[in-house]
Design a protein around this motif. Structure first.
Motif, PDB file in Angstrom:
ATOM      1  N   ILE A 109       0.817  -1.217   0.000  1.00  0.00           N
ATOM      2  CA  ILE A 109       0.000   0.000   0.000  1.00  0.00           C
ATOM      3  C   ILE A 109       0.852   1.268   0.000  1.00  0.00           C
ATOM      4  O   ILE A 109       0.605   2.192  -0.794  1.00  0.00           O
ATOM      5  CB  ILE A 109      -0.952  -0.004   1.213  1.00  0.00           C
ATOM      6  CG1 ILE A 109      -1.967  -1.146   1.082  1.00  0.00           C
ATOM      7  CG2 ILE A 109      -1.671   1.340   1.325  1.00  0.00           C
ATOM      8  CD1 ILE A 109      -2.885  -1.286   2.274  1.00  0.00           C
ATOM      9  N   ILE A 110       1.851   1.332   0.878  1.00  0.00           N
ATOM     10  CA  ILE A 110       2.639   2.560   1.018  1.00  0.00           C
ATOM     11  C   ILE A 110       3.350   2.944  -0.279  1.00  0.00           C
ATOM     12  O   ILE A 110       3.286   4.114  -0.694  1.00  0.00           O
ATOM     13  CB  ILE A 110       3.643   2.438   2.181  1.00  0.00           C
ATOM     14  CG1 ILE A 110       2.882   2.352   3.516  1.00  0.00           C
ATOM     15  CG2 ILE A 110       4.609   3.621   2.205  1.00  0.00           C
ATOM     16  CD1 ILE A 110       3.762   2.120   4.727  1.00  0.00           C
ATOM     17  N   PRO A 111       4.044   2.015  -0.969  1.00  0.00           N
ATOM     18  CA  PRO A 111       4.685   2.401  -2.229  1.00  0.00           C
ATOM     19  C   PRO A 111       3.684   2.871  -3.288  1.00  0.00           C
ATOM     20  O   PRO A 111       4.000   3.777  -4.077  1.00  0.00           O
ATOM     21  CB  PRO A 111       5.394   1.123  -2.677  1.00  0.00           C
ATOM     22  CG  PRO A 111       5.639   0.374  -1.419  1.00  0.00           C
ATOM     23  CD  PRO A 111       4.430   0.644  -0.583  1.00  0.00           C
ATOM     24  N   LEU A 112       2.488   2.274  -3.316  1.00  0.00           N
ATOM     25  CA  LEU A 112       1.479   2.707  -4.287  1.00  0.00           C
ATOM     26  C   LEU A 112       1.007   4.128  -3.989  1.00  0.00           C
ATOM     27  O   LEU A 112       0.819   4.941  -4.901  1.00  0.00           O
ATOM     28  CB  LEU A 112       0.290   1.743  -4.284  1.00  0.00           C
ATOM     29  CG  LEU A 112       0.521   0.388  -4.966  1.00  0.00           C
ATOM     30  CD1 LEU A 112      -0.655  -0.548  -4.710  1.00  0.00           C
ATOM     31  CD2 LEU A 112       0.748   0.563  -6.462  1.00  0.00           C
ATOM     32  N   ILE A 113       0.842   4.428  -2.705  1.00  0.00           N
ATOM     33  CA  ILE A 113       0.409   5.767  -2.311  1.00  0.00           C
ATOM     34  C   ILE A 113       1.502   6.806  -2.591  1.00  0.00           C
ATOM     35  O   ILE A 113       1.224   7.926  -3.043  1.00  0.00           O
ATOM     36  CB  ILE A 113       0.032   5.793  -0.812  1.00  0.00           C
ATOM     37  CG1 ILE A 113      -1.205   4.927  -0.557  1.00  0.00           C
ATOM     38  CG2 ILE A 113      -0.209   7.229  -0.341  1.00  0.00           C
ATOM     39  CD1 ILE A 113      -1.566   4.787   0.903  1.00  0.00           C
ATOM     40  N   LEU A 114       2.753   6.418  -2.330  1.00  0.00           N
ATOM     41  CA  LEU A 114       3.875   7.355  -2.476  1.00  0.00           C
ATOM     42  C   LEU A 114       4.605   7.211  -3.812  1.00  0.00           C
ATOM     43  O   LEU A 114       5.759   7.631  -3.926  1.00  0.00           O
ATOM     44  CB  LEU A 114       4.878   7.130  -1.333  1.00  0.00           C
ATOM     45  CG  LEU A 114       4.356   7.349   0.087  1.00  0.00           C
ATOM     46  CD1 LEU A 114       5.446   7.029   1.104  1.00  0.00           C
ATOM     47  CD2 LEU A 114       3.852   8.782   0.272  1.00  0.00           C
ATOM     48  N   LEU A 115       3.943   6.620  -4.794  1.00  0.00           N
ATOM     49  CA  LEU A 115       4.612   6.318  -6.064  1.00  0.00           C
ATOM     50  C   LEU A 115       5.245   7.552  -6.706  1.00  0.00           C
ATOM     51  O   LEU A 115       6.411   7.512  -7.142  1.00  0.00           O
ATOM     52  CB  LEU A 115       3.625   5.668  -7.038  1.00  0.00           C
ATOM     53  CG  LEU A 115       4.197   5.240  -8.388  1.00  0.00           C
ATOM     54  CD1 LEU A 115       5.319   4.221  -8.199  1.00  0.00           C
ATOM     55  CD2 LEU A 115       3.098   4.655  -9.267  1.00  0.00           C
ATOM     56  N   ASN A 116       4.512   8.643  -6.760  1.00  0.00           N
ATOM     57  CA  ASN A 116       5.049   9.858  -7.390  1.00  0.00           C
ATOM     58  C   ASN A 116       6.271  10.378  -6.639  1.00  0.00           C
ATOM     59  O   ASN A 116       7.244  10.835  -7.251  1.00  0.00           O
ATOM     60  CB  ASN A 116       3.971  10.947  -7.435  1.00  0.00           C
ATOM     61  CG  ASN A 116       2.862  10.620  -8.419  1.00  0.00           C
ATOM     62  OD1 ASN A 116       3.088   9.909  -9.401  1.00  0.00           O
ATOM     63  ND2 ASN A 116       1.664  11.114  -8.169  1.00  0.00           N
ATOM     64  N   ASN A 117       6.220  10.297  -5.314  1.00  0.00           N
ATOM     65  CA  ASN A 117       7.367  10.735  -4.521  1.00  0.00           C
ATOM     66  C   ASN A 117       8.564   9.810  -4.730  1.00  0.00           C
ATOM     67  O   ASN A 117       9.712  10.267  -4.803  1.00  0.00           O
ATOM     68  CB  ASN A 117       6.996  10.759  -3.039  1.00  0.00           C
ATOM     69  CG  ASN A 117       5.829  11.669  -2.725  1.00  0.00           C
ATOM     70  OD1 ASN A 117       4.687  11.217  -2.755  1.00  0.00           O
ATOM     71  ND2 ASN A 117       6.081  12.930  -2.449  1.00  0.00           N
ATOM     72  N   ILE A 118       8.293   8.522  -4.839  1.00  0.00           N
ATOM     73  CA  ILE A 118       9.367   7.542  -4.983  1.00  0.00           C
ATOM     74  C   ILE A 118      10.157   7.763  -6.259  1.00  0.00           C
ATOM     75  O   ILE A 118      11.401   7.744  -6.246  1.00  0.00           O
ATOM     76  CB  ILE A 118       8.801   6.106  -4.947  1.00  0.00           C
ATOM     77  CG1 ILE A 118       8.349   5.763  -3.521  1.00  0.00           C
ATOM     78  CG2 ILE A 118       9.842   5.088  -5.414  1.00  0.00           C
ATOM     79  CD1 ILE A 118       7.595   4.462  -3.409  1.00  0.00           C
ATOM     80  N   VAL A 119       9.463   7.978  -7.369  1.00  0.00           N
ATOM     81  CA  VAL A 119      10.177   8.154  -8.636  1.00  0.00           C
ATOM     82  C   VAL A 119      11.016   9.423  -8.624  1.00  0.00           C
ATOM     83  O   VAL A 119      12.054   9.496  -9.303  1.00  0.00           O
ATOM     84  CB  VAL A 119       9.200   8.158  -9.837  1.00  0.00           C
ATOM     85  CG1 VAL A 119       8.542   6.800  -9.992  1.00  0.00           C
ATOM     86  CG2 VAL A 119       8.152   9.257  -9.710  1.00  0.00           C
ATOM     87  N   HIS A 120      10.598  10.417  -7.844  1.00  0.00           N
ATOM     88  CA  HIS A 120      11.404  11.629  -7.736  1.00  0.00           C
ATOM     89  C   HIS A 120      12.583  11.417  -6.781  1.00  0.00           C
ATOM     90  O   HIS A 120      13.680  11.902  -7.028  1.00  0.00           O
ATOM     91  CB  HIS A 120      10.530  12.798  -7.265  1.00  0.00           C
ATOM     92  CG  HIS A 120       9.641  13.358  -8.322  1.00  0.00           C
ATOM     93  ND1 HIS A 120       8.333  12.946  -8.488  1.00  0.00           N
ATOM     94  CD2 HIS A 120       9.869  14.278  -9.308  1.00  0.00           C
ATOM     95  CE1 HIS A 120       7.793  13.604  -9.500  1.00  0.00           C
ATOM     96  NE2 HIS A 120       8.697  14.416 -10.014  1.00  0.00           N
ATOM     97  N   TRP A 121      12.355  10.681  -5.691  1.00  0.00           N
ATOM     98  CA  TRP A 121      13.445  10.380  -4.756  1.00  0.00           C
ATOM     99  C   TRP A 121      14.534   9.565  -5.438  1.00  0.00           C
ATOM    100  O   TRP A 121      15.707   9.690  -5.105  1.00  0.00           O
ATOM    101  CB  TRP A 121      12.901   9.603  -3.550  1.00  0.00           C
ATOM    102  CG  TRP A 121      12.029  10.433  -2.649  1.00  0.00           C
ATOM    103  CD1 TRP A 121      12.023  11.791  -2.539  1.00  0.00           C
ATOM    104  CD2 TRP A 121      11.035   9.955  -1.741  1.00  0.00           C
ATOM    105  NE1 TRP A 121      11.097  12.195  -1.629  1.00  0.00           N
ATOM    106  CE2 TRP A 121      10.461  11.094  -1.111  1.00  0.00           C
ATOM    107  CE3 TRP A 121      10.567   8.691  -1.393  1.00  0.00           C
ATOM    108  CZ2 TRP A 121       9.450  10.994  -0.170  1.00  0.00           C
ATOM    109  CZ3 TRP A 121       9.560   8.595  -0.448  1.00  0.00           C
ATOM    110  CH2 TRP A 121       9.015   9.727   0.160  1.00  0.00           C
ATOM    111  N   LEU A 122      14.144   8.721  -6.380  1.00  0.00           N
ATOM    112  CA  LEU A 122      15.105   7.883  -7.101  1.00  0.00           C
ATOM    113  C   LEU A 122      15.811   8.654  -8.225  1.00  0.00           C
ATOM    114  O   LEU A 122      16.661   8.094  -8.922  1.00  0.00           O
ATOM    115  CB  LEU A 122      14.398   6.657  -7.695  1.00  0.00           C
ATOM    116  CG  LEU A 122      13.870   5.625  -6.698  1.00  0.00           C
ATOM    117  CD1 LEU A 122      13.090   4.529  -7.420  1.00  0.00           C
ATOM    118  CD2 LEU A 122      15.005   5.007  -5.889  1.00  0.00           C
ATOM    119  N   ASN A 123      15.450   9.919  -8.388  1.00  0.00           N
ATOM    120  CA  ASN A 123      16.038  10.766  -9.442  1.00  0.00           C
ATOM    121  C   ASN A 123      15.869  10.140 -10.830  1.00  0.00           C
ATOM    122  O   ASN A 123      16.799  10.129 -11.646  1.00  0.00           O
ATOM    123  CB  ASN A 123      17.531  11.011  -9.160  1.00  0.00           C
ATOM    124  CG  ASN A 123      17.749  11.930  -7.972  1.00  0.00           C
ATOM    125  OD1 ASN A 123      17.030  12.913  -7.803  1.00  0.00           O
ATOM    126  ND2 ASN A 123      18.723  11.604  -7.141  1.00  0.00           N
TER     127      ASN A 123
END
Length: 246
Positions: free
Chosen positions: A108-122
């Motif tokens: 659940i958490i990665p799906l919710i934070l997906l947009n943030n994750i792709v930016h954190w990963l540069n």
């Protein structure tokens, strides 16, 4: 197919038990290898970059579940080796609850934070969209990773390292076939590669779960009459934290 590790030649027992596990570790890596090859050959360099960018994150997330399962397997094997069926049943229940809760959070958490994750990963701007699509689908396969590793850990703890390899081998072949079908024939692009992976994962996860539940009554009892004891949860967490960190 259970191997008795408490009698006979130590070297032969360990070797025969370990070889399927070694082969299984190799097969587990083929999911991403196959995706990478098919995507690189038949889609685009951007799609290949997306799969590569997602690999590290997915390895991190799935390693948590694998580590928890390995730690649980240590407890299962201790109970099985000492013929303590009561504690084995309680440990199976506690482990399932613990890993299931972590699995839900990791889904659940990665799906919710997906947009943030792709930016954190540069992630480069030109592949953000396709990387997000790929990750969104792949995250949905995390429950399958949980099922496979939990039941595989139990089988290995009672001396059966053959069946986990068999289910993994079948799913790997299915993954290759579906990869080629979805990407080359159906032209589904990077979504096809992701769907091929999670379908194969669910086949291995559900398949091994059904096998264990059919063949091992103690697991059926543990999961149908869940008995939650803090002492068992504490013991499993004690082993699992270190395997997760590893």
């Amino acid at each position: 197919m259970n191997k008795n590790l408490t009698s006979g030649s130590v070297f032969n027992s360990i070797t025969l038990f370990a070889l399927p596990m070694l082969l299984g570790n190799i097969l587990q890596q083929t999911y991403n290898v196959v995706d990478t090859w098919v995507v690189g050959q038949f889609i685009s360099s951007n799609a290949l970059a997306s799969v590569g960018s997602a690999y590290t994150l997915m390895t991190f997330l799935t390693s948590i579940l694998i580590g928890l399962s390995m730690g649980s397997g240590i407890v299962f094997s201790l109970c099985f080796g000492s013929h303590d069926e009561k504690n084995l049943e309680h440990s199976l229940s506690a482990s399932f609850i613990l890993i299931a809760i972590v699995m839900i959070l990791l889904t659940i958490i990665p799906l919710i934070l997906l947009n943030n994750i792709v930016h954190w990963l540069n992630i480069p701007k030109e592949i953000i969209d396709i990387t997000s699509i790929y990750l969104q689908i792949i995250f949905c396969g995390i429950p399958a990773v949980f099922l496979y590793n939990y039941f595989a850990a139990y089988l290995k703890s009672v001396g059966n390292s053959i069946m986990p390899l068999a289910f993994l081998g079948i799913s790997t072949i299915i993954n290759i076939i579906l990869d080629l079908f979805f990407v080359v024939v159906c032209r589904f692009g990077i979504s096809g590669a992701a769907y091929a992976t999670i379908i194969a994962q669910y086949i291995s996860g559900i398949g091994i779960a059904l096998y264990v539940l059919k063949q091992h009554s103690i697991v059926r009892s543990a999961l149908t009459h869940v008995q939650f004891h803090k002492s068992h949860l504490k013991q499993i967490a004690g082993y699992s934290i270190f395997t997760c960190l590893q």
